[in-house]
Enzyme design. Sequence first.
Site, PDB file in Angstrom:
ATOM      1  N   CYS A   1      73.131 -17.293 -12.396  1.00 57.65           N
ATOM      2  CA  CYS A   1      73.994 -18.353 -11.850  1.00 57.65           C
ATOM      3  C   CYS A   1      74.242 -18.117 -10.357  1.00 57.65           C
ATOM      4  O   CYS A   1      74.953 -17.185  -9.985  1.00 57.65           O
ATOM      5  CB  CYS A   1      75.291 -18.374 -12.670  1.00 57.65           C
ATOM      6  SG  CYS A   1      76.713 -19.136 -11.883  1.00 57.65           S
TER       7      CYS A   1
ATOM      8  N   CYS B   1      77.830 -18.149  -9.108  1.00 56.53           N
ATOM      9  CA  CYS B   1      78.517 -16.927  -9.569  1.00 56.53           C
ATOM     10  C   CYS B   1      78.290 -15.794  -8.569  1.00 56.53           C
ATOM     11  O   CYS B   1      79.223 -15.094  -8.179  1.00 56.53           O
ATOM     12  CB  CYS B   1      77.998 -16.472 -10.938  1.00 56.53           C
ATOM     13  SG  CYS B   1      78.332 -17.630 -12.278  1.00 56.53           S
TER      14      CYS B   1
END
Length: 148
Positions: free
Chosen positions: A69, A72
């Site tokens: 991600c 993230c």
Amino acid sequence: MSDAVKLTCLACEQTNRVPLARIGEGPKCATCGAPLVAGKVAEIDLRTHDKATRTDELPILIDYWAPWCGPCRMMAPEFARAAAALAGKTRFAKINTEDFPEISSRLGIRGIPLLILWHRGREVARLPGARPAAEIERFVRDRLRLPA
Ligand code: ZN
């Protein structure tokens, strides 16, 4: 009377009792010696996650993330900065939802990154999406009614 708080060691999962007055003095785990209130982000597994979210008496903010991600990974340094700013008030941890997919289904997580603030066995609030450090810090202070 209770002037001590229960804290799960985020390194070895052992429960420690720390006098509130000592929170700012760098308390260490009686079992493994790791700092209990480090102002840093601890990488935790599912067992430690469950114990800390169910029993800890100091708030803990958890980042539900995954290595694939991009947002993230972008948020990680911001999350670390907020952890330092809130040292002694709230502990910070992150759990890899790719390694522990059951956590996503149990908590109904549909998108990451997601931050969940926990205190004394209950979920206090969620903050979805990648956020700058100042916003993460403000979220915690608002929800816990801490002075800015
Ligand atoms: Zn420990």
